[in-house]
Design an enzyme around this catalytic site. Structure first.
Site, PDB file in Angstrom:
ATOM      1  N   GLY A   1       0.824  -1.203   0.000  1.00 14.75           N
ATOM      2  CA  GLY A   1       0.000   0.000   0.000  1.00 14.75           C
ATOM      3  C   GLY A   1       0.854   1.246   0.000  1.00 14.75           C
ATOM      4  O   GLY A   1       0.523   2.236   0.662  1.00 14.75           O
TER       5      GLY A   1
ATOM      6  N   ASP B   1      -3.362  -6.310  -5.717  1.00 10.93           N
ATOM      7  CA  ASP B   1      -4.279  -6.155  -4.594  1.00 10.93           C
ATOM      8  C   ASP B   1      -3.740  -6.917  -3.391  1.00 10.93           C
ATOM      9  O   ASP B   1      -3.547  -8.136  -3.458  1.00 10.93           O
ATOM     10  CB  ASP B   1      -5.663  -6.696  -4.986  1.00 10.93           C
ATOM     11  CG  ASP B   1      -6.747  -6.372  -3.966  1.00 10.93           C
ATOM     12  OD1 ASP B   1      -6.421  -6.250  -2.772  1.00 10.93           O
ATOM     13  OD2 ASP B   1      -7.918  -6.255  -4.371  1.00 10.93           O
ATOM     14  N   MET B   2      -3.502  -6.226  -2.293  1.00 10.50           N
ATOM     15  CA  MET B   2      -2.902  -6.850  -1.112  1.00 10.50           C
ATOM     16  C   MET B   2      -3.807  -7.902  -0.478  1.00 10.50           C
ATOM     17  O   MET B   2      -3.342  -8.720   0.319  1.00 10.50           O
ATOM     18  CB  MET B   2      -2.544  -5.785  -0.075  1.00 10.50           C
ATOM     19  CG  MET B   2      -3.706  -5.018   0.475  1.00 10.50           C
ATOM     20  SD  MET B   2      -3.150  -3.637   1.528  1.00 10.50           S
ATOM     21  CE  MET B   2      -4.739  -2.841   1.867  1.00 10.50           C
TER      22      MET B   2
ATOM     23  N   HIS C   1      -4.592   0.533   9.830  1.00 15.46           N
ATOM     24  CA  HIS C   1      -5.616   1.283  10.580  1.00 15.46           C
ATOM     25  C   HIS C   1      -6.827   1.630   9.716  1.00 15.46           C
ATOM     26  O   HIS C   1      -7.855   2.065  10.234  1.00 15.46           O
ATOM     27  CB  HIS C   1      -5.017   2.536  11.234  1.00 15.46           C
ATOM     28  CG  HIS C   1      -4.662   3.653  10.301  1.00 15.46           C
ATOM     29  ND1 HIS C   1      -4.244   4.883  10.758  1.00 15.46           N
ATOM     30  CD2 HIS C   1      -4.641   3.749   8.938  1.00 15.46           C
ATOM     31  CE1 HIS C   1      -3.988   5.683   9.740  1.00 15.46           C
ATOM     32  NE2 HIS C   1      -4.226   5.012   8.628  1.00 15.46           N
TER      33      HIS C   1
ATOM     34  N   GLU D   1       2.370   2.306  12.832  1.00 14.68           N
ATOM     35  CA  GLU D   1       1.024   2.746  13.186  1.00 14.68           C
ATOM     36  C   GLU D   1       1.037   3.328  14.593  1.00 14.68           C
ATOM     37  O   GLU D   1       1.995   3.153  15.353  1.00 14.68           O
ATOM     38  CB  GLU D   1       0.040   1.568  13.159  1.00 14.68           C
ATOM     39  CG  GLU D   1      -0.196   0.938  11.792  1.00 14.68           C
ATOM     40  CD  GLU D   1      -1.256   1.664  10.960  1.00 14.68           C
ATOM     41  OE1 GLU D   1      -1.704   2.755  11.371  1.00 14.68           O
ATOM     42  OE2 GLU D   1      -1.619   1.135   9.894  1.00 14.68           O
TER      43      GLU D   1
ATOM     44  N   GLU E   1      -7.749   2.899  15.152  1.00 16.66           N
ATOM     45  CA  GLU E   1      -6.455   2.807  15.808  1.00 16.66           C
ATOM     46  C   GLU E   1      -6.564   1.740  16.896  1.00 16.66           C
ATOM     47  O   GLU E   1      -7.657   1.477  17.411  1.00 16.66           O
ATOM     48  CB  GLU E   1      -6.057   4.149  16.414  1.00 16.66           C
ATOM     49  CG  GLU E   1      -5.984   5.294  15.410  1.00 16.66           C
ATOM     50  CD  GLU E   1      -5.031   5.042  14.252  1.00 16.66           C
ATOM     51  OE1 GLU E   1      -3.986   4.386  14.471  1.00 16.66           O
ATOM     52  OE2 GLU E   1      -5.336   5.491  13.137  1.00 16.66           O
TER      53      GLU E   1
END
Length: 367
Positions: A204, A247-248, A265, A294, A331
């Site tokens: 991403g 596409d992951m 997240h 993150e 988160e």
């Protein structure tokens, strides 16, 4: 046990002190007018105030600045007065000059539209019409009736972005702002997380900014920037980085380590587990790892004890952004991270804070 301020009547009732009541009557206006700061900062970016002062090379008068920007001096003065009051620009008094001069501050330099330290695109993204419209549906999200972004814009954020190239570009530029600042902080304080790694896939990775900075800081690493085909079609050309569209949720390109920054997240637990399982398939069993960047929010948040925003508080703000802008994103606390990592096949992990960043580095290992 420490003393608690205020008059208690019963175990669950707190009667505020007179001082607390007085403070509350002031504090409420921060929430009544909370949108004003973002709106005026957006105005400053759109006008190019910081860019013009920076290019001028020295403090500049109101008349010069307003003339260069094509603004009416009497209304522009009010914008500058507000920005000076908030500490974004600095006002300098000089007897040799009628009026005052304006100069940059460390904060205003982050509003310059270009450069490695610019955060302007992140402000413009979050203050854009599609993103702002979502906030009006936040209460509906809490009651479970609809996802705010989809209710406001007719489709979820990913479908909307794919169909609107201008919004896609704005997201890529905003994520690049975050990537430049965060990767620099990682290289400065957590460089050893890349020890022994020959290839890294940024899952991403958007336009490739993060991988570009990572490879620049670690020339021995071969980088793979992996994102949807329409995203990587506009990616930056960089020596040492290859761009792969895909596409992951289907697969992740093979590498020694998978790097995910501000990706997980955006998704609920089930989707995160699916993405992490694809990452696990992509890395070597014995020496591979996943590097997650993150926020890790506190399980029991403490009340704000001073007016200044602190880095540890940003995770709570980001959590509200996820609630407004994604269908299932959030988160996570460390306990929540441990859950998704364990379910995805990563029983072992380390967590490290990043100096000067609201994010942490989570290294997760398959064995």
């Amino acid at each position: 046990m420490g003393e608690v301020e205020g008059d208690h009547r019963g175990d669950l009732t707190l009667i505020p002190t007179e001082e607390e009541e007085e403070r509350a009557r002031v504090d409420i206006y921060k929430y009544i007018f909370g949108f004003v700061e973002m709106a005026v900062v957006k105005c400053a970016i759109e006008l190019g105030i910081a860019d013009t002062i920076e290019s001028h090379g020295r403090p500049i008068s109101l008349l010069e600045l307003s003339s260069d920007l094509g603004c009416a001096p009497h209304t522009f003065h009010r914008i500058m007065r507000f920005l000076v009051n908030r500490g974004i620009f600095k006002e300098i008094r000089n007897e040799a000059v009628e009026g005052c001069l304006y100069s940059q501050t460390a904060l205003s330099r982050l509003l310059v539209k270009s450069g490695d330290r610019s955060m302007a695109s992140l402000v413009l993204l979050l203050s854009s019409n599609p993103m702002m419209a979502s906030w009006h549906g936040l209460s509906a999200r809490v009651t479970g009736s609809s996802a705010p972004f989809e209710a406001a814009n007719g489709e979820d954020i990913w479908s909307y972005t794919a169909a609107n190239p201008g919004h896609s570009q704005l997201i890529n530029e905003a994520m690049a702002c975050h990537a430049r600042a965060t990767v620099a902080a990682i290289l400065d304080g957590c460089l050893d997380v890349f020890d022994g790694i020959g290839t890294v896939v940024d899952v991403g990775g958007g336009n490739g900014t993060a991988m570009q900075f990572l490879v620049r800081g670690c020339p021995s690493i071969q980088g793979i920037n992996f994102d949807l085909p329409y995203v990587v079609s506009a990616a930056l050309i960089c020596e040492g980085v290859v761009h792969i569209g895909g596409d992951m949720f289907d697969y992740v390109p093979k590498a020694d380590a998978a790097f995910l920054m501000w990706i997980l997240h955006d998704w609920g637990d089930d989707e995160c587990i699916q993405i992490l399982k694809k990452c696990r398939e992509a890395i070597p069993e014995n020496k591979g790892k996943v590097i997650i960047v993150e926020s890790v929010i506190e399980s029991k948040p403490q009340k704000v004890v001073k007016e200044e925003l602190e880095l540890k508080d940003l995770g709570f703000f980001l959590d509200m952004v996820m609630m407004a802008h994604t269908n299932n994103g959030k988160e996570r606390t460390m306990e929540e991270w441990a859950y998704v990592l364990g379910k995805a096949g990563f029983p072992r992990y380390n967590v490290r804070s990043i100096n000067g960043s609201a994010c942490s580095v989570i290294e997760a290992f398959p064995v």
